[in-house]
Design an enzyme around this catalytic site. Structure first.
Site, PDB file in Angstrom:
ATOM      1  N   LYS A 157       0.854  -1.199   0.000  1.00  0.00           N
ATOM      2  CA  LYS A 157       0.000   0.000   0.000  1.00  0.00           C
ATOM      3  C   LYS A 157       0.884   1.242   0.000  1.00  0.00           C
ATOM      4  CE  LYS A 157      -1.795   2.648   3.179  1.00  0.00           C
ATOM      5  NZ  LYS A 157      -1.774   3.923   2.453  1.00  0.00           N
ATOM      6  N   GLU A 163      10.441   1.340   9.941  1.00  0.00           N
ATOM      7  CA  GLU A 163      11.487   2.311   9.566  1.00  0.00           C
ATOM      8  C   GLU A 163      10.846   3.679   9.700  1.00  0.00           C
ATOM      9  OE1 GLU A 163      14.581   1.420   8.904  1.00  0.00           O
ATOM     10  OE2 GLU A 163      14.102  -0.702   9.025  1.00  0.00           O
ATOM     11  N   CYS A 178      14.284  10.905   5.359  1.00  0.00           N
ATOM     12  CA  CYS A 178      14.426  10.456   6.754  1.00  0.00           C
ATOM     13  C   CYS A 178      15.849  10.620   7.251  1.00  0.00           C
ATOM     14  CB  CYS A 178      13.972   9.003   6.875  1.00  0.00           C
ATOM     15  SG  CYS A 178      14.876   7.902   5.797  1.00  0.00           S
ATOM     16  N   GLU A 222      10.724  16.187  14.271  1.00  0.00           N
ATOM     17  CA  GLU A 222      11.078  16.060  12.857  1.00  0.00           C
ATOM     18  C   GLU A 222      10.405  17.194  12.074  1.00  0.00           C
ATOM     19  OE1 GLU A 222       9.594  12.526  10.902  1.00  0.00           O
ATOM     20  OE2 GLU A 222      11.519  12.207   9.925  1.00  0.00           O
TER      21      GLU A 222
HETATM   22  P1  NAD Z   1       3.001   8.443   7.280  1.00  0.00           P
HETATM   23  O1  NAD Z   1       3.334   7.697   8.518  1.00  0.00           O
HETATM   24  O2  NAD Z   1       2.019   9.517   7.355  1.00  0.00           O
HETATM   25  O3  NAD Z   1       2.508   7.433   6.146  1.00  0.00           O
HETATM   26  C1  NAD Z   1       3.262   6.305   5.757  1.00  0.00           C
HETATM   27  C2  NAD Z   1       2.322   5.212   5.291  1.00  0.00           C
HETATM   28  O4  NAD Z   1       1.617   4.714   6.427  1.00  0.00           O
HETATM   29  C3  NAD Z   1       1.262   5.680   4.294  1.00  0.00           C
HETATM   30  O5  NAD Z   1       1.069   4.708   3.301  1.00  0.00           O
HETATM   31  C4  NAD Z   1       0.041   5.829   5.171  1.00  0.00           C
HETATM   32  O6  NAD Z   1      -1.174   5.733   4.457  1.00  0.00           O
HETATM   33  C5  NAD Z   1       0.221   4.686   6.143  1.00  0.00           C
HETATM   34  N1  NAD Z   1      -0.498   4.813   7.408  1.00  0.00           N
HETATM   35  C6  NAD Z   1      -0.772   5.935   8.101  1.00  0.00           C
HETATM   36  N2  NAD Z   1      -1.479   5.641   9.209  1.00  0.00           N
HETATM   37  C7  NAD Z   1      -1.637   4.304   9.230  1.00  0.00           C
HETATM   38  C8  NAD Z   1      -2.283   3.399  10.124  1.00  0.00           C
HETATM   39  N3  NAD Z   1      -2.917   3.815  11.222  1.00  0.00           N
HETATM   40  N4  NAD Z   1      -2.243   2.086   9.840  1.00  0.00           N
HETATM   41  C9  NAD Z   1      -1.602   1.640   8.737  1.00  0.00           C
HETATM   42  N5  NAD Z   1      -0.996   2.448   7.843  1.00  0.00           N
HETATM   43  C10 NAD Z   1      -1.002   3.772   8.092  1.00  0.00           C
HETATM   44  O7  NAD Z   1       4.403   8.968   6.716  1.00  0.00           O
HETATM   45  P2  NAD Z   1       4.647   9.917   5.456  1.00  0.00           P
HETATM   46  O8  NAD Z   1       4.227  11.293   5.836  1.00  0.00           O
HETATM   47  O9  NAD Z   1       4.095   9.278   4.235  1.00  0.00           O
HETATM   48  O10 NAD Z   1       6.245   9.853   5.326  1.00  0.00           O
HETATM   49  C11 NAD Z   1       7.110  10.656   6.051  1.00  0.00           C
HETATM   50  C12 NAD Z   1       7.626   9.914   7.271  1.00  0.00           C
HETATM   51  O11 NAD Z   1       8.275   8.724   6.869  1.00  0.00           O
HETATM   52  C13 NAD Z   1       8.676  10.719   8.022  1.00  0.00           C
HETATM   53  O12 NAD Z   1       8.447  10.597   9.400  1.00  0.00           O
HETATM   54  C14 NAD Z   1       9.990  10.038   7.627  1.00  0.00           C
HETATM   55  O13 NAD Z   1      11.025  10.180   8.558  1.00  0.00           O
HETATM   56  C15 NAD Z   1       9.549   8.616   7.507  1.00  0.00           C
HETATM   57  N6  NAD Z   1      10.482   7.865   6.666  1.00  0.00           N
HETATM   58  C16 NAD Z   1      11.331   6.998   7.295  1.00  0.00           C
HETATM   59  C17 NAD Z   1      12.259   6.306   6.545  1.00  0.00           C
HETATM   60  C18 NAD Z   1      13.218   5.341   7.202  1.00  0.00           C
HETATM   61  O14 NAD Z   1      13.871   4.596   6.484  1.00  0.00           O
HETATM   62  N7  NAD Z   1      13.331   5.319   8.527  1.00  0.00           N
HETATM   63  C19 NAD Z   1      12.314   6.484   5.151  1.00  0.00           C
HETATM   64  C20 NAD Z   1      11.424   7.358   4.549  1.00  0.00           C
HETATM   65  C21 NAD Z   1      10.501   8.051   5.325  1.00  0.00           C
END
Ligand code: NAD
Length: 506
Positions: free
Chosen positions: A185, A260, A294, A393
């Site tokens: 997803k 992650e 990230c 962040e």
């Molecule tokens: P997000 O957490 O808002 O969304 C990520 C994914 O999770 C999306 O597909 C979203 O629809 C899904 N999601 C959200 N709530 C959920 C729930 N309750 N249950 C299941 N799925 C759910 O993150 P974002 O805004 O898309 O991305 C930015 C974040 O990602 C930042 O915090 C960044 O640091 C992190 N990130 C981390 C890494 C890493 O390798 N550690 C890499 C890239 C991004």
């Protein structure tokens, strides 16, 4: 702003759907959502807005397909991965343009990301002959203990918007090579790169049900993937907040999780560093992908002895970055991904102003880029260690600067964070290098260099950055379940602990 490529690529005419059990499908609710080009705010595609029911159907399909997929040899599975890698390369330019159109990063960065996606498939295909276990002697004569790595079963993969091509590739490749099937997803902001990738997997003739794609809100479709008992592993790249929700949802059926999550990378420049190189690295580490990475350098710790000089050079370099159309080869900084994300940045800057921090560069929407979600490279000086700018962040092109007196103080401040993903240190002093390696409690330290992380490195984090790893053999292991077989070929072995105990002495 010029829209050039978007006119040349009428994404709206493409058929963007979900992919379940080998069929392209609409949402069971028939609802849709729009994908917006963040550079010009135009709708570039309409995609299905899936439901819990769609997620369930996808999980059932993955479950059905898993038994057969597991009994392909790893080498057979590797052939599919290699074909997908080849197809990604053949379609690299289109994939890069789709990525830029939905996410906003400069086309140059998109091409690198898409190449990275191909390498992920190639890299994990190489593990076909290396899914190794252990054979150990048992405690009694003619016994063996065989520890194997089996597939977990069905993997649910949930990805963010900031690297919509490579984050999904980094999950699919190790999941598939180890014999799992997948439901993936993407973020609703950027679903197109995943759709394009799944089209290539279909072209590679991946058996039906092995890879399924659902699109929809995290709180519904993502939650179903985490809650449903069919998911043996939920792997998320996303925010720490979503990670917590997924852990909770997965705890109902005690599913494994790989998380992650957020980062807040400290970047330390010490007095003995090669200043020219440290500057180049610092600028890129903060501003690539418009600060939405990230591993971005989210806070800068400058040695008091070099601070004024380094900061002046940093401001000059930041000012010279070209903001604009991400498809223009001269552009360094495209837009942020969405209006919401830009508002978060603006709020950080406003709060800093209210608290008396000095916004020494940027802090606003650029005058000549009012259309699209652009934001200026922003530098804030005189920031305290406990400020939100240091502790939370930001995820945009904003960098707070803190002055430090000793290297130990820099390390102490670096570690004072709920996050623990990446860190950067610039010094030529060997004691400082050793201190950085052992004392900076982050999953990655880039010492006199920059990222991004490399395929053979373990991408992982301390504290609230998550659980498990991606990349490397350690990332692969997260997709396997250990099984220990105890084998005895000594007929009726004389085990001392069988009944009856009688007069046996322990
Ligand atoms: P997000 O957490 O808002 O969304 C990520 C994914 O999770 C999306 O597909 C979203 O629809 C899904 N999601 C959200 N709530 C959920 C729930 N309750 N249950 C299941 N799925 C759910 O993150 P974002 O805004 O898309 O991305 C930015 C974040 O990602 C930042 O915090 C960044 O640091 C992190 N990130 C981390 C890494 C890493 O390798 N550690 C890499 C890239 C991004």
């Amino acid at each position: 702003m010029a829209v050039g490529v978007y006119e040349a690529m009428p994404l709206k005419n493409d058929n963007f759907k979900m992919y379940i059990d080998g069929e392209w499908t609409d949402s069971s609710s028939r609802e849709t959502s729009n994908v917006i080009n963040p550079a010009n705010e135009q709708i570039i595609a309409t995609v299905p807005k899936g439901t819990r029911e769609d997620a369930r159907r996808a999980l059932e399909a993955a479950k059905e397909a898993q038994g057969k997929w597991e009994y392909h040899s790893p080498l057979e599975r590797a052939r599919y991965l290699e074909t997908i890698a080849d197809l990604i390369r053949q379609n690299k330019e289109r994939l890069a343009r789709v990525l830029t159109a939905e996410q906003g990063k400069p086309l140059y960065e998109s091409r690198l990301e898409v190449e990275g996606s191909a390498v992920n498939f190639e890299y994990y295909a190489e593990f076909a002959r290396r899914i190794e276990g252990d054979v150990l002697p048992g405690d009694y004569p003619r016994q063996s203990i065989m520890i194997m790595k089996l597939p977990i079963g069905v993997v649910s993969s949930i990805t963010p918007w900031n690297f919509p091509s490579s984050t999904v590739a980094r999950k699919l490749a190790p999941a598939l090579i180890t014999g799992n099937t997948v439901v993936t997803k993407p973020s609703s902001n950027t679903p197109l790169s995943t759709i394009e990738l799944v089209k290539l997997a279909e072209k590679a003739e991946l058996p039906k049900g092995v890879l399924n794609l659902v699109i929809g809100p995290g709180s519904e479709v993502g939650d179903e993937l985490a809650t449903n008992k069919i998911s043996g592993l939920i792997t998320l790249t996303g925010s720490t907040d979503s990670g917590r929700k997924i852990m909770k949802a997965a705890s109902g059926h005690v599913a494994k999780v790989v998380l992650e999550l957020g980062g807040k990378a400290p970047l330390i420049v010490w007095r003995d560093a090669d200043m020219e190189w440290a500057l180049k690295c610092a600028i890129w580490a903060r501003f690539w992908n418009c600060g939405q990475t990230c591993i971005s350098a989210e806070r800068m710790y400058l040695d008091a002895q070099i601070k004024e000089k380094f900061l002046a050079a940093f401001l000059k370099a930041a000012k010279s970055l070209m903001i604009g159309d991400p498809t223009d080869s001269a552009t360094d900084l495209g837009p942020m991904v969405s209006k919401d994300q830009r508002e978060i940045c603006q709020q950080f800057v406003e709060k800093a102003r209210e608290e008396g921090d000095k916004v020494v560069l940027g802090g606003s929407v650029p005058n000549d880029h009012q259309k699209g979600f652009f934001f200026e490279p922003t530098v804030i000086d005189g920031v305290g260690q406990k400020s939100d700018l240091i502790q939370e962040e930001i995820f945009g092109p904003v960098v707070p600067v803190v002055t430090v007196e000793t290297f130990d103080q820099a390390i102490e401040y670096a570690n004072d964070s709920p996050y623990g993903l990446s860190s950067y240190v610039y010094t030529r002093d060997s004691t400082n290098v050793m201190k950085a390696m052992y004392k900076i409690k982050f999953g990655e330290s880039y010492i006199n260099m920059i990222g991004p992380e490399q395929f053979q490195g373990a991408h992982t984090g301390f504290r609230q950055t998550g659980i498990g790893a991606e990349g490397s053999k350690y990332g692969l292991e997260c997709y396997t379940q250990l099984k220990t077989n105890y084998i005895d070929w000594n007929e009726k072995p004389d085990l001392p602990y069988l009944f009856p105990y009688g007069s046996k002495v322990a």
